[in-house]
Design a protein around this motif. Sequence first.
Motif, PDB file in Angstrom:
ATOM      1  N   ARG A 430       0.826  -1.209   0.000  1.00  0.00           N
ATOM      2  CA  ARG A 430       0.000   0.000   0.000  1.00  0.00           C
ATOM      3  C   ARG A 430       0.857   1.254   0.000  1.00  0.00           C
ATOM      4  NH1 ARG A 430      -4.964   0.838   3.598  1.00  0.00           N
ATOM      5  NH2 ARG A 430      -5.306   2.261   1.870  1.00  0.00           N
ATOM      6  N   LEU A 431       1.951   1.238   0.768  1.00  0.00           N
ATOM      7  CA  LEU A 431       2.820   2.413   0.822  1.00  0.00           C
ATOM      8  C   LEU A 431       3.504   2.665  -0.520  1.00  0.00           C
ATOM      9  CD1 LEU A 431       4.514   1.933   4.319  1.00  0.00           C
ATOM     10  CD2 LEU A 431       2.734   3.570   3.703  1.00  0.00           C
ATOM     11  N   LEU A 432       3.945   1.591  -1.147  1.00  0.00           N
ATOM     12  CA  LEU A 432       4.640   1.759  -2.426  1.00  0.00           C
ATOM     13  C   LEU A 432       3.684   2.177  -3.539  1.00  0.00           C
ATOM     14  CD1 LEU A 432       7.073  -1.268  -2.205  1.00  0.00           C
ATOM     15  CD2 LEU A 432       7.697   1.150  -2.152  1.00  0.00           C
ATOM     16  N   LYS A 433       2.442   1.707  -3.464  1.00  0.00           N
ATOM     17  CA  LYS A 433       1.461   2.148  -4.457  1.00  0.00           C
ATOM     18  C   LYS A 433       1.152   3.632  -4.298  1.00  0.00           C
ATOM     19  CE  LYS A 433      -0.781  -2.298  -5.336  1.00  0.00           C
ATOM     20  NZ  LYS A 433      -1.969  -3.149  -5.094  1.00  0.00           N
ATOM     21  N   ALA A 434       1.345   4.150  -3.104  1.00  0.00           N
ATOM     22  CA  ALA A 434       1.126   5.579  -2.860  1.00  0.00           C
ATOM     23  C   ALA A 434       2.414   6.386  -2.974  1.00  0.00           C
ATOM     24  CB  ALA A 434       0.523   5.776  -1.466  1.00  0.00           C
ATOM     25  N   TYR A 435       3.504   5.756  -3.382  1.00  0.00           N
ATOM     26  CA  TYR A 435       4.781   6.444  -3.553  1.00  0.00           C
ATOM     27  C   TYR A 435       4.687   7.381  -4.758  1.00  0.00           C
ATOM     28  CZ  TYR A 435       9.783   7.007  -4.457  1.00  0.00           C
ATOM     29  OH  TYR A 435      11.040   7.520  -4.671  1.00  0.00           O
ATOM     30  N   PRO A 436       5.265   8.594  -4.714  1.00  0.00           N
ATOM     31  CA  PRO A 436       6.107   9.141  -3.644  1.00  0.00           C
ATOM     32  C   PRO A 436       5.347   9.903  -2.563  1.00  0.00           C
ATOM     33  CG  PRO A 436       6.180  10.578  -5.540  1.00  0.00           C
ATOM     34  CD  PRO A 436       5.287   9.443  -5.926  1.00  0.00           C
ATOM     35  N   TYR A 437       4.007   9.926  -2.652  1.00  0.00           N
ATOM     36  CA  TYR A 437       3.224  10.670  -1.665  1.00  0.00           C
ATOM     37  C   TYR A 437       3.493  10.157  -0.253  1.00  0.00           C
ATOM     38  CZ  TYR A 437      -0.908  12.323   0.857  1.00  0.00           C
ATOM     39  OH  TYR A 437      -1.754  12.883   1.774  1.00  0.00           O
ATOM     40  N   LYS A 438       3.682   8.840  -0.108  1.00  0.00           N
ATOM     41  CA  LYS A 438       3.913   8.244   1.205  1.00  0.00           C
ATOM     42  C   LYS A 438       5.393   7.914   1.418  1.00  0.00           C
ATOM     43  CE  LYS A 438      -0.314   8.246   2.730  1.00  0.00           C
ATOM     44  NZ  LYS A 438      -0.704   9.058   3.919  1.00  0.00           N
ATOM     45  N   LYS A 439       6.271   8.694   0.809  1.00  0.00           N
ATOM     46  CA  LYS A 439       7.701   8.432   0.915  1.00  0.00           C
ATOM     47  C   LYS A 439       8.177   8.413   2.364  1.00  0.00           C
ATOM     48  CE  LYS A 439      10.279  10.601  -1.985  1.00  0.00           C
ATOM     49  NZ  LYS A 439      11.051  11.688  -2.664  1.00  0.00           N
TER      50      LYS A 439
END
Length: 865
Positions: A430-439
């Motif tokens: 989930r974090l990587l799918k939201a990368y770079p927003y969730k960097k």
Amino acid sequence: MRSLKDAQLGAFTFFASALPHDVCGSNGLPLTPNSIKILGRFQILKTITHPRLCQYVDISRGKHERLIVVAEHYENCLSIFQKPENAPSAEKVLQIAYEVLEGLEFMNKNGLVHRALGPNNVLMDCKGNVKLAKFGLYHMTDHGADVDFPIGYPSYLAPEVIAQGSFHPSDPSRDEAPLPSGPKSDVWSLGILLFELCAGRRLLQNIDISERLKFILTLGCMDDIVTVLAEEHGCLDTIKVNLMPTPAELLQDPVFNSISCHYTPFQKPVSLFSSSLRCAHLVLPDDISDLCKDNDEDYLSERAIDEVYHLWCLAGGDLEKELTNQEIIQSKPPISTLPNFVLEDGETFGQGRDRSFLLDDTTVTLSLCQLRNRLKDVAREAYYPLLEDEQSSLPQSNSSNELSAAVTLPLIIRERDTEYQLIRIILFDRLLKAYPYKKTLVWKEARVDIPPLVRGLAWAGLLGIEGDIQAKYEGIDKDTPIPTDRQIEVDIPRCHQYDELLSSPQGHIKFRRVLKAWVVSHPDLVYWQGQSFSYTRWWSSLAYACMSAFIPKYLYNFFLKDNSHVIQEYLTVFSQMIAFHDPELSNHLNEIGFIPDLYAIPWFLTMFTHVFPLHKIFHLWDTLLLGNSSFPFCIGVAILQQLRDRLLANGFNECILLFSDLPEIDIERCVRESISLFCWTPKSATYRQHAQPPKVAGDNGFAKTSTYYSSDYQDMPKTDLSREPLSLVDLKAEVSPRISAEDLIDLCELSLSGSSKRNKTGKPKIVAVDIRTAEDFNRGHISGSINIPFNTTFGPENEVVQCPAAGGLQSYRGRVIVVISHNMKSAAMFAAHLVKMSFPRVCNLDGGINKLKPTGLLTVPSPQI
């Protein structure tokens, strides 16, 4: 990688051709086993995703050249329509033809040909849609050259394929391999399949296949073969192979006009690093709550196929055991494997041809029951974790509590824990799918650990990779010969060749192109021998992007044509770090002349990949990529400290022998201790003027965070209190590192904020030792500093006249000792004497007391009444 959904995991096995043991290649090295070649070619198949193709998942290599392939699988296939009661309608036949052609067209665009089309390899999912299986067998075996069996089923092979006959590289009767089959050979096979669907029976089911093949293979020309097949199928006209359409051409045939409108053209999923919007086509229901109504939903089936297989392995899945249980793999006693021998009268004894080395295309379904039972207690909320701070206010389930306990376990145990890995993989996904927003959250979670399954993408995120990396990589000329080609060619076969993927020819090709792309795109730098060790598991565009971000951060200017000044500065700072953290060891190594130049250059030139095997490098780099450019110094010191007792007990020759074959290093302890060393090291102590310059705002590079752990001193804004660069001669003349006035002010709690910088014992981590005269000290000094005048310690000839420890410094042992003076030579000499006395964490204030006078932070003692 698409989700599992209603699919199953299937496995099939085959043997690669065995090579003779006494034959070497042109380079004098043993020939690469065919199983390794197949394993290398297989990797591209995992990246090919299409609704009409079964997803390849993994390949494993066993004994005696056995290979086991894992792929998406379905129980139903075209064979179900052979029963009279299941006879397909004309519309169904048309649908099947269209969907098979869709899959074949996509394969052709990726340079693949099926060549093994048959009713058992055209699978049907629960919705009755086509899924082509085993489409990569022809490619991974090098068009059949690496196996002892033909690729394809004789009943469905095209006439021109049969005309070529079988081929094997070891066959002396064939000078060269036949041309690979083209897309039209699959069209012939599809035609036979469709004819059987319409006729309701197998065309060749009553014919002796072995006799037919024996006759066909003795024929000498294509026309005769085509005539034989045409007569067999009731058609006397000779078929013109060159006029046969390709799958792409057939899809445009008007016969498909009535159904093509119901199919949406396939769009390749947008990759993580691309200029396209990843959610451009996302459609959500009007009522979001509709997504969560089914309490009995199978959450595991919503995960990607490779995730499910990875968890299946962690839960005790064993491919060979599964195939053995289904009697696909059968063990034989040694007596039954004796070869044939013939008596004088012609009587034969022994075994016939071992047919186990031929292809058994049976696919065994891997049971997920054990995995599902293992995950039955995992709360459904774990499959949809919240990413913000409010998750801490949610009630904790039993699985959450168990997860919290698992974090404290050793890393190697956590990586084998099924439940823990499930939760970590889902979170990182989930974090990587939201990368770079969730960097920032990627950084936060990576400091806990990185799941092995997502390590490649997580590393890329930590390196700050963004943008359309594929287009940039493809735009680099990787084919025109350059002088470096020969060195790269020689270097790659020496890079971790125990790893099956890296030792494969395809691995060598990919590796060579990545290195060449980097050399071509960095004309100011050169390739140095050993550079290839640093980039072992990243491939193609992502590998190139990571390499281009990694080198400037950790190895800036290391690969200049003349890099001596960069290397010497790096080794000198490393030597100061040894003296800072372990003065006793530093003294001993300097006394015997065992300097870092003799052992540490390969460490830093390859970031320790020359030192450790891959499985240790993965864990080391998980932490290395979180640290700044000075973190490798701490890793180097941590390695030396694990060898400390042996180094202190040995002389120069023994140390040389010790490092020629480095003993086993506990990598988890190394990582843990390197973090502790890093936290004890003032930021400016590792300052290098040849490090990467500060990045400008908006520069696409290393991700910035506000944490002390990851920020780099070189990236901090420069002020009058910053550390000044030193010439290499002056740097080498000092045993202890210098720190900036900024660091001293921060660590001595002299900032206006009054923030506390105390360690776990409650004592300050630092003590300032002012070595000026008592008169100068009383005119102004750092609050809390102690005064040990230089002239009371050293005589006129710089000889030691009094031990500094006698002045009460012994009670401060273990803290960071900052020597302050108005003369840097005196400060360096005083610090060197403290190191000689085995005082750890000794450093000098860069610029001396003069740097602090403009700050107004110096204290003047009150006059006594």
